[in-house]
Design a protein around this motif. Structure first.
Motif, PDB file in Angstrom:
ATOM      1  N   ILE A   6      38.867  41.258  50.478  1.00  0.00           N
ATOM      2  CA  ILE A   6      38.367  42.377  49.675  1.00  0.00           C
ATOM      3  C   ILE A   6      39.499  42.993  48.864  1.00  0.00           C
ATOM      4  O   ILE A   6      39.350  43.264  47.669  1.00  0.00           O
ATOM      5  CB  ILE A   6      37.680  43.430  50.571  1.00  0.00           C
ATOM      6  CG1 ILE A   6      36.392  42.854  51.153  1.00  0.00           C
ATOM      7  CG2 ILE A   6      37.412  44.717  49.780  1.00  0.00           C
ATOM      8  CD1 ILE A   6      35.765  43.698  52.234  1.00  0.00           C
ATOM      9  N   ARG A   7      40.649  43.196  49.493  1.00  0.00           N
ATOM     10  CA  ARG A   7      41.809  43.773  48.812  1.00  0.00           C
ATOM     11  C   ARG A   7      42.235  42.885  47.651  1.00  0.00           C
ATOM     12  O   ARG A   7      42.481  43.360  46.550  1.00  0.00           O
ATOM     13  CB  ARG A   7      42.951  43.966  49.810  1.00  0.00           C
ATOM     14  CG  ARG A   7      44.167  44.622  49.214  1.00  0.00           C
ATOM     15  CD  ARG A   7      45.228  44.967  50.245  1.00  0.00           C
ATOM     16  NE  ARG A   7      45.650  43.829  51.020  1.00  0.00           N
ATOM     17  CZ  ARG A   7      45.577  43.722  52.340  1.00  0.00           C
ATOM     18  NH1 ARG A   7      45.093  44.705  53.069  1.00  0.00           N
ATOM     19  NH2 ARG A   7      45.995  42.643  52.960  1.00  0.00           N
ATOM     20  N   GLU A   9      40.443  40.628  45.968  1.00  0.00           N
ATOM     21  CA  GLU A   9      39.439  40.641  44.907  1.00  0.00           C
ATOM     22  C   GLU A   9      39.489  41.938  44.115  1.00  0.00           C
ATOM     23  O   GLU A   9      39.371  41.934  42.887  1.00  0.00           O
ATOM     24  CB  GLU A   9      38.043  40.434  45.485  1.00  0.00           C
ATOM     25  CG  GLU A   9      37.800  39.020  45.960  1.00  0.00           C
ATOM     26  CD  GLU A   9      36.416  38.824  46.560  1.00  0.00           C
ATOM     27  OE1 GLU A   9      35.598  39.780  46.537  1.00  0.00           O
ATOM     28  OE2 GLU A   9      36.157  37.723  47.054  1.00  0.00           O
ATOM     29  N   THR A  10      39.687  43.046  44.804  1.00  0.00           N
ATOM     30  CA  THR A  10      39.754  44.343  44.139  1.00  0.00           C
ATOM     31  C   THR A  10      40.962  44.424  43.223  1.00  0.00           C
ATOM     32  O   THR A  10      40.838  44.774  42.048  1.00  0.00           O
ATOM     33  CB  THR A  10      39.808  45.475  45.186  1.00  0.00           C
ATOM     34  OG1 THR A  10      38.643  45.401  46.008  1.00  0.00           O
ATOM     35  CG2 THR A  10      39.861  46.838  44.519  1.00  0.00           C
ATOM     36  N   LEU A  76      44.943  50.850  49.636  1.00  0.00           N
ATOM     37  CA  LEU A  76      44.680  49.411  49.608  1.00  0.00           C
ATOM     38  C   LEU A  76      45.706  48.640  50.387  1.00  0.00           C
ATOM     39  O   LEU A  76      45.518  47.489  50.698  1.00  0.00           O
ATOM     40  CB  LEU A  76      44.680  48.891  48.163  1.00  0.00           C
ATOM     41  CG  LEU A  76      43.382  48.939  47.404  1.00  0.00           C
ATOM     42  CD1 LEU A  76      43.546  48.276  46.057  1.00  0.00           C
ATOM     43  CD2 LEU A  76      42.250  48.322  48.148  1.00  0.00           C
TER      44      LEU A  76
END
Length: 77
Positions: A6-7, A9-10, A76
């Motif tokens: 997730i990190r 991709e963000t 993040l």
């Protein structure tokens, strides 16, 4: 593992508004979790220069509307 995906991709989604050097610094700091000192060594610049690049990167992403308070607060990492 899921947090890392997730990190990644963000952060990858934010990188389009950055210069090559800013993009590299952000990847090293947020994705590879390197310190500013480590990044400075890899880029051949001073630690304060890395700090300035990261701050400008976050500001640029914020100005583009792609980033919110979550990343600016460092959550993040």
């Amino acid at each position: 593992m899921l947090d890392r995906i997730i990190r990644e991709e963000t952060v990858e989604g934010f990188l389009s508004v950055l210069s090559d050097r800013q993009r590299l610094a952000v990847r090293l700091f947020y994705l590879e979790q390197k310190t500013e000192r480590q990044i400075a060594g890899e880029l051949g610049i001073t630690t304060p220069a890395v700090s300035k690049i990261l701050a400008k990167s976050v500001n640029r992403m914020d100005q583009s509307g792609l980033i919110g308070k979550t990343v600016m607060s460092g959550s993040l990492t």
